[in-house]
Design an enzyme around this catalytic site. Structure first.
Site, PDB file in Angstrom:
ATOM      1  CB  CYS A 205      29.207  37.884  31.220  1.00  0.00           C
ATOM      2  SG  CYS A 205      30.383  38.955  32.170  1.00  0.00           S
TER       3      CYS A 205
ATOM      4  CG  HIS B  12      25.945  41.326  33.774  1.00  0.00           C
ATOM      5  ND1 HIS B  12      26.134  41.188  35.169  1.00  0.00           N
ATOM      6  CD2 HIS B  12      27.223  40.935  32.933  1.00  0.00           C
ATOM      7  CE1 HIS B  12      27.624  41.018  35.066  1.00  0.00           C
ATOM      8  NE2 HIS B  12      28.241  40.702  34.067  1.00  0.00           N
TER       9      HIS B  12
HETATM   10  N1  LIG Z   1      32.456  35.148  36.394  1.00  0.00           N
HETATM   11  C1  LIG Z   1      31.859  35.367  35.175  1.00  0.00           C
HETATM   12  O1  LIG Z   1      30.798  36.083  35.085  1.00  0.00           O
HETATM   13  C2  LIG Z   1      32.528  35.092  33.668  1.00  0.00           C
HETATM   14  C3  LIG Z   1      31.828  35.384  32.821  1.00  0.00           C
HETATM   15  C4  LIG Z   1      32.426  35.113  31.516  1.00  0.00           C
HETATM   16  C5  LIG Z   1      33.589  34.632  31.555  1.00  0.00           C
HETATM   17  N2  LIG Z   1      34.344  34.478  32.485  1.00  0.00           N
HETATM   18  C6  LIG Z   1      35.775  33.926  32.248  1.00  0.00           C
HETATM   19  O2  LIG Z   1      35.791  32.499  32.770  1.00  0.00           O
HETATM   20  C7  LIG Z   1      37.267  32.135  33.239  1.00  0.00           C
HETATM   21  C8  LIG Z   1      36.919  31.576  34.601  1.00  0.00           C
HETATM   22  O3  LIG Z   1      36.238  32.529  35.575  1.00  0.00           O
HETATM   23  P1  LIG Z   1      35.763  31.920  37.000  1.00  0.00           P
HETATM   24  O4  LIG Z   1      34.903  33.182  37.427  1.00  0.00           O
HETATM   25  O5  LIG Z   1      35.181  30.523  36.873  1.00  0.00           O
HETATM   26  O6  LIG Z   1      37.274  31.633  37.714  1.00  0.00           O
HETATM   27  P2  LIG Z   1      37.483  31.124  39.159  1.00  0.00           P
HETATM   28  O7  LIG Z   1      36.360  30.961  39.993  1.00  0.00           O
HETATM   29  O8  LIG Z   1      38.690  31.816  39.542  1.00  0.00           O
HETATM   30  O9  LIG Z   1      37.920  29.573  38.695  1.00  0.00           O
HETATM   31  C9  LIG Z   1      39.226  29.131  37.764  1.00  0.00           C
HETATM   32  C10 LIG Z   1      39.396  28.115  37.462  1.00  0.00           C
HETATM   33  O10 LIG Z   1      40.822  27.933  36.793  1.00  0.00           O
HETATM   34  C11 LIG Z   1      41.486  27.009  37.415  1.00  0.00           C
HETATM   35  N3  LIG Z   1      42.848  27.242  37.359  1.00  0.00           N
HETATM   36  C12 LIG Z   1      43.252  28.598  37.739  1.00  0.00           C
HETATM   37  N4  LIG Z   1      44.813  28.542  37.788  1.00  0.00           N
HETATM   38  C13 LIG Z   1      45.058  27.388  36.965  1.00  0.00           C
HETATM   39  C14 LIG Z   1      46.227  26.864  36.444  1.00  0.00           C
HETATM   40  N5  LIG Z   1      47.411  27.447  36.708  1.00  0.00           N
HETATM   41  N6  LIG Z   1      46.246  25.565  36.066  1.00  0.00           N
HETATM   42  C15 LIG Z   1      44.848  24.908  35.797  1.00  0.00           C
HETATM   43  N7  LIG Z   1      44.048  25.370  36.275  1.00  0.00           N
HETATM   44  C16 LIG Z   1      43.819  26.544  36.904  1.00  0.00           C
HETATM   45  C17 LIG Z   1      40.885  26.901  38.843  1.00  0.00           C
HETATM   46  O11 LIG Z   1      41.379  25.519  39.346  1.00  0.00           O
HETATM   47  P3  LIG Z   1      41.671  25.499  40.845  1.00  0.00           P
HETATM   48  O12 LIG Z   1      40.140  25.327  41.447  1.00  0.00           O
HETATM   49  O13 LIG Z   1      42.399  24.113  40.734  1.00  0.00           O
HETATM   50  O14 LIG Z   1      42.452  26.509  41.352  1.00  0.00           O
HETATM   51  C18 LIG Z   1      39.312  26.949  38.640  1.00  0.00           C
HETATM   52  O15 LIG Z   1      38.960  25.539  38.089  1.00  0.00           O
HETATM   53  C19 LIG Z   1      37.936  33.506  33.232  1.00  0.00           C
HETATM   54  O16 LIG Z   1      38.904  33.448  32.228  1.00  0.00           O
HETATM   55  C20 LIG Z   1      36.791  34.510  33.124  1.00  0.00           C
HETATM   56  O17 LIG Z   1      37.151  35.894  32.833  1.00  0.00           O
HETATM   57  C21 LIG Z   1      33.817  34.546  33.804  1.00  0.00           C
END
Ligand SMILES: NC(=O)c1ccc[n+]([C@@H]2O[C@H](COP(=O)([O-])OP(=O)(O)OC[C@H]3O[C@@H](n4cnc5c(N)ncnc54)[C@H](OP(=O)(O)O)[C@@H]3O)[C@@H](O)[C@H]2O)c1
Ligand SMILES: NC(=O)c1ccc[n+]([C@@H]2O[C@H](COP(=O)([O-])OP(=O)(O)OC[C@H]3O[C@@H](n4cnc5c(N)ncnc54)[C@H](OP(=O)(O)O)[C@@H]3O)[C@@H](O)[C@H]2O)c1
Lengths: 361, 361
Positions: free
Chosen positions: B140, B265
C-alpha cells in the site's frame, strides 16, 4: 508604567533581561533558568504594558514584570528577546544601543549578514562576531536537527540534505496547542470518523491556526507562501542550515508537514556527505556528540518518538542507516523539543556563552 | 463444510473468486465491485472455515461464503487473494493449477521473478507475462505514490527517490484502527498530556500493534527489522518501485513513519530525473495522468490531506516544487487511500485487465 526595580549586581555577574517573559517561550525560559547553573546577576522581566506589574517566579524569586521601554535596558548586559518579529525588529537595536548584547529568538535578524546565527554545539565562535550587538537564535525546525547534523558534518563534511518534517502544534504557539486539543476532543469516541472524505473536517469545523484539520490528519503546510511553491518554513530550514554550518552552497530541499503532536518536532533526513560513511561510526559520532542522544536499537523497538522526547533538552537520533545506493549517504530520524532546544534552551545557551565574556573580563 | 453453490456463467463472462472476502481488504473489495462497471459472471466468496455459511452482499446480491479448498476454485477464472501471506503462498498456486489466474494482494509473491507486480496505470502489459499464473498487487505504501511517479517517469525518466511516509493506522489492519481510536479516547480532554516525556505512554498503556503510542505521537517504524537497520516496509518501497517501473538500478531510500491517521497514507518524495524538470509542466503531466488528481494551490491552502482524500480512488498530489539546487529534481507531497488504491482497488483493476482477455476470446 511602574518604576523600574533597582538592579543589584551580584558578584559582578552580568545582568539579564528577558523580553517577552510572559509568553510561551518566555515561560519555558524562566523554567530553564531556574534549573541551569546560575551565571546571572540580576534578572529583569520585560513584556508589554499589559503585563506590567505582574509577578513571575524565576530562580525561586518572585520578580515584577516591567513594560518594554528604552529605560528598561538601563544596566542590562544581555537582553533575550522572546517576542514577535516586529517587536524584536524595533527593540533589539534599542537594547544594543544601550550597550546590551541582544539574543533574539524571533525571525527578524536571522538572515542579516551582520548578525550571527548561533547554535552553541555547532558554531559557538560566531557568537563573538556580532557587529550589530545582536545574535540570532535559529528557527525551531532547524534546531531540531542541526546539532546532530553538525556532529556528522565535522566527521564527514555535508554536501546535501533532503528533509521532511513532522512538526508539532506548539510550533504555532499556544493557539496551535489549544486547537489540537479541541479537535481531538471532538473526534474522540466516534468510531466512523476518518473513513470518508471530509468527515473529520465537518466534525472539527474551525481549524484554528492551521489551514486544515490537524486531529486524525497531517497538513503539508507551515508558514507563508514563497516563490516556486515553497513555504517560508521550508526556506528557513534551507537558509538557516547553510548559515549555521557555514556552507553557503549546501544543497537543501525540505518539505514541512504539521502532525497531531503537542510538542516536539520530528524530522527524517537523507544526508549526503563528501566522504564515505559507515553506520557504526556514524552512530558512535552521534553517541559522543554533546547535546545529542543516540536512541537506535530497532530490534528492541528503540527509536526516538515525540512522546518520549518532549520536555528533554537534547536532540534525539535513531534509525541511522547507510544508504543502499550511495556509500556517502545516511538516512536518519530525529526528534527535538521545539520549545526547549528549539527555542528557549538554545537562547539560554547563547546568553551563557556571552556571559562567559563578562566573567573572563 | 457447506456444499458449493453452483456457478451460473452469465453471458460467458468470467467467474471471479474473492479469497478473504470477510477481511478488511475483502470488505472494501465487495464495496468496490458493487460500484464499478460489472465485468463479472458469477462471484464466489471464500474465507476460512470459520466464516463458511456467512452471507455477504455484493452487486446487490446476497452470497454465501464458502471455506477455502481445492474444489472452491472449480470453474473459477480469476481468483483474488486478500488473505495473510502464508495463506496466499499455499493457495494461490493451487488456484493457478486449477486453471484460474490468481491476483494476490499479499506480500508472498511480489518479488518473485516469475510473478509480475502490476499497477494498471503504470505497467498494464506486465499482467500478461505471468508464467506461474499469478499476478501480484504492490504494498500500500508503494501504491500511494507510484501512479503519480509513473506519470512523471514517462515524461522525465526517474533516477532517484528519497521518500518519507506518514502512514495510517489501518495499514496495520483493523487492530491498528481500533488501537488508535482507543488511544485517542484516552488522551482526549486532558490538557497537560504531551508536555512531559512518557506522559502519553503512561496514560495509553498497551500500544496495540504499534511499538509506541500512536495518539499524540509519530512512530518511525513499520514492519520487521532487516539488514542495516532498514525496516521491511522501507525495503518494499524500494524493491517494488524498481520492479513496477522496470528500473532495477533506481536509487531509492525511504523512511517509513506511522502517524495518528485512520486511513490514507501520505508521502513526501524528492524525485531526481535524467532530464530537466519544470514546475508548470510537471503539474500539467500530473493533472492529465489517469488515476491522479493534482491539488496544488497553496495560495488558497489547497494541498491534499488524508482527511480530504480518504474514501476516494485516485492518488492526490500537491506541493509540486522544483528543487532549488538541482534543475532535474522535484519535491512533492502525495496522499492515497491505503485500503482502496493501496489494496482492493488496484487488485480489482488488475482482475479487470485479465477479464478483458476472456471477453476478447
Ligand atoms: N490493510 C492494508 O492496508 C493492506 C493493504 C495492502 C495489502 N494488504 C494485504 O491484504 C491481505 C489481507 O489483509 P487484511 O487487512 O484484509 O487482513 P484481515 O482483515 O485479517 O483479513 C484476512 C482474511 O483472510 C482470511 N483468512 C485468514 N486465514 C485464512 C485461512 N487459513 N484460510 C482461508 N482464509 C483465511 C480471513 O477469513 P476469516 O474471516 O474467515 O478469518 C479474512 O477474510 C494481507 O496479505 C495484507 O498484507 C493489506
Ligand atoms: N513557539 C515556538 O515553537 C517558537 C520557537 C522558536 C522561536 N519562537 C519565536 O519566539 C518568539 C515568541 O514566541 P511565543 O510563542 O513565546 O509567543 P507568545 O506566546 O505570543 O508571547 C509573546 C511575548 O511577547 C510579548 N509582547 C508581544 N507584543 C509586545 C510588545 N508590543 N511589547 C512588548 N512585549 C510584547 C508578550 O507580552 P504580553 O504577555 O504582555 O502580551 C509575550 O511575552 C516569536 O518570535 C516566535 O516566532 C517560537
Amino acid at each position: 508604567m511602574s518604576a523600574l526595580p533597582p538592579l543589584n549586581r551580584r558578584d559582578g555577574r552580568p545582568t539579564l533581561a528577558i523580553v517577552g517573559a510572559t509568553g510561551a517561550v518566555g515561560t519555558v525560559m524562566l523554567d530553564i533558568l531556574s534549573t541551569r547553573t546560575d551565571v546571572w546577576g540580576d534578572i529583569r522581566l520585560i513584556a508589554s504594558p499589559r503585563s506590567a506589574g505582574k509577578k513571575l517566579r524565576v530562580r525561586g524569586e518572585e520578580l515584577e514584570v516591567v513594560a518594554l521601554s528604552e529605560e528598561a535596558f538601563e544596566g542590562v548586559d544581555i537582553a533575550m528577546f522572546d517576542v514577535p518579529d516586529e517587536v524584536s525588529a524595533q527593540w533589539a537595536p534599542v537594547a544594543a544601543a544601550k550597550g546590551a548584547v541582544a539574543v533574539d529568538n524571533s525571525g527578524a535578524f536571522r538572515m542579516d549578514a551582520d548578525v550571527p546565527l548561533v547554535v552553541p554545539e555547532v558554531n559557538p565562535d560566531q557568537a563573538k562576531n556580532r557587529p550589530r550587538g545582536i545574535i540570532s537564535n535559529p528557527n525551531c525546525t532547524t534546531l531540531s536537527m542541526i546539532v546532530a547534523l553538525g556532529a556528522l558534518h565535522r566527521e564527514y563534511t555535508l554536501r546535501e540534505l533532503v528533509v521532511s518534517s513532522y512538526q508539532a502544534a506548539s510550533g504555532a504557539g499556544q493557539p496551535g496547542v489549544d486547537a489540537l486539543r479541541e479537535q481531538i476532543a471532538k473526534v474522540a469516541g466516534d468510531t466512523t470518523l476518518g473513513t470518508q472524505a471530509g468527515d473529520v473536517r465537518r466534525v472539527i469545523g474551525d481549524t484554528g491556526p492551521f489551514p486544515a484539520p490537524l486531529a486524525l490528519n497531517v497538513v503539508p503546510w507551515a508558514g507563508s507562501l514563497k516563490d516556486g511553491g515553497w513555504s517560508s518554513e521550508e526556506l528557513k530550514v534551507r537558509n538557516e542550515s547553510r548559515k549555521i554550518l557555514g556552507l553557503p552552497g549546501l544543497r537543501v530541499n525540505a518539505t514541512c508537514v504539521r502532525v497531531p503532536v503537542v510538542t516536539t518536532h520530528s524530522l527524517t533526513v537523507h544526508a549526503v556527505f563528501e566522504s564515505e560513511v559507515d553506520q557504526a561510526r556514524a552512530q558512535a559520532v552521534l553517541a559522543e556528540a554533546p547535546g545529542v542522544v543516540l536512541c537506535d536499537d530497532p530490534a528492541n523497538y528503540e527509536f526516538p518518538t515525540p512522546a518520549d522526547v518532549v520536555g528533554t533538552d537534547p536532540t534525539w537520533v535513531g534509525r541511522v542507516r547507510r544508504s543502499l545506493d550511495d556509500p556517502n549517504a545516511l538516512d536518519l530520524f530525529l526528534c527535538g523539543d521545539n520549545l526547549r532546544k528549539g527555542a528557549a534552551l538554545n537562547t539560554a545557551q547563547i546568553a551563557e556563552l556571552v556571559a562567559e565574556e563578562f566573567t573572563e573580563r
